[in-house]
Design a protein around this motif. Structure first.
Motif, mmCIF file in Angstrom:
data_model
loop_
_atom_site.group_PDB
_atom_site.id
_atom_site.type_symbol
_atom_site.label_atom_id
_atom_site.label_comp_id
_atom_site.label_asym_id
_atom_site.label_seq_id
_atom_site.Cartn_x
_atom_site.Cartn_y
_atom_site.Cartn_z
ATOM 1 N N ILE A 179 3.232 94.580 37.800
ATOM 2 C CA ILE A 179 4.542 94.442 38.443
ATOM 3 C C ILE A 179 4.693 93.124 39.188
ATOM 4 N N GLY A 180 3.704 92.240 39.081
ATOM 5 C CA GLY A 180 3.819 90.933 39.714
ATOM 6 C C GLY A 180 2.740 90.674 40.725
ATOM 7 N N ASP A 181 2.933 89.592 41.464
ATOM 8 C CA ASP A 181 1.966 89.137 42.447
ATOM 9 C C ASP A 181 2.325 89.678 43.834
ATOM 10 N N ILE A 182 1.310 89.925 44.637
ATOM 11 C CA ILE A 182 1.532 90.456 45.986
ATOM 12 C C ILE A 182 2.428 89.526 46.813
ATOM 13 N N THR A 183 2.367 88.225 46.529
ATOM 14 C CA THR A 183 3.178 87.278 47.303
ATOM 15 C C THR A 183 4.673 87.413 47.013
ATOM 16 N N GLU A 184 5.037 88.131 45.953
ATOM 17 C CA GLU A 184 6.444 88.361 45.640
ATOM 18 C C GLU A 184 7.065 89.435 46.531
ATOM 19 N N ILE A 185 6.221 90.133 47.288
ATOM 20 C CA ILE A 185 6.700 91.143 48.242
ATOM 21 C C ILE A 185 6.481 90.576 49.638
ATOM 22 N N PRO A 186 7.543 90.395 50.412
ATOM 23 C CA PRO A 186 7.360 89.831 51.757
ATOM 24 C C PRO A 186 6.579 90.778 52.660
ATOM 25 N N LEU A 187 5.867 90.204 53.634
ATOM 26 C CA LEU A 187 5.212 91.050 54.630
ATOM 27 C C LEU A 187 6.251 91.954 55.268
ATOM 28 N N LEU A 188 5.903 93.219 55.438
ATOM 29 C CA LEU A 188 6.789 94.230 56.010
ATOM 30 C C LEU A 188 8.069 94.370 55.200
ATOM 31 N N GLY A 189 7.961 94.160 53.898
ATOM 32 C CA GLY A 189 9.110 94.259 53.007
ATOM 33 C C GLY A 189 8.797 95.093 51.787
ATOM 34 N N ALA A 190 9.751 95.112 50.857
ATOM 35 C CA ALA A 190 9.602 95.930 49.659
ATOM 36 C C ALA A 190 10.224 95.244 48.457
ATOM 37 N N ARG A 191 9.862 95.727 47.308
ATOM 38 C CA ARG A 191 10.414 95.305 46.024
ATOM 39 C C ARG A 191 10.603 96.579 45.209
ATOM 40 N N CYS A 192 11.634 96.640 44.391
ATOM 41 C CA CYS A 192 11.890 97.841 43.590
ATOM 42 C C CYS A 192 11.483 97.631 42.143
ATOM 43 N N VAL A 193 10.970 98.697 41.553
ATOM 44 C CA VAL A 193 10.620 98.729 40.139
ATOM 45 C C VAL A 193 11.343 99.931 39.543
#
Length: 112
Positions: free
Chosen positions: A8-22
């Motif tokens: 689903i990608g690299d950890i750096t694509e999710i900001p600290l204290l943030g989220a990403r949707c799949v």
């Protein structure tokens, strides 16, 4: 249970204290990154009124729903405090910063 690991990608694509949707055929998954760089994945739907947990505030290993302030554990998916309910947790794996989620026989459709 047959688990299929999907990148689903690299950890750096999710900001600290943030989220990403799949998005998958059966649900939208919210993938969170804590201030300790831990990664957790849960169903992106609050058990109370269906609020988008990915838009909530992350604190420790919990997220607060943006609609009615329910607090959900990112580890167990359970509502904390006096609230009752839970969301599905999704296994997530971090391999040198590359993230993978485990889906039971389902194929991933797209990432936001």
């Amino acid at each position: 249970m047959d688990m299929n690991w999907h990148p689903i990608g690299d950890i750096t694509e999710i900001p600290l204290l943030g989220a990403r949707c799949v998005k998958t055929p059966s649900m939208t998954i919210a993938v969170f990154r804590t201030d300790e760089h831990e990664v957790h994945a849960i169903e992106n739907r609050c058990p109370h009124k269906g609020g988008p947990l990915s838009e909530g505030i992350v604190h420790g290993t919990s997220v607060t729903c943006p609609l009615h302030n329910w607090v959900i554990s990112l580890e167990s998916g359970k509502a904390l405090g006096a609230d009752d309910g839970e969301v599905r947790t999704i296994p997530v794996r971090n391999e040198n910063g590359q993230l993978f989620i485990a889906l039971e026989g389902a194929m991933m459709v797209a990432a936001e």
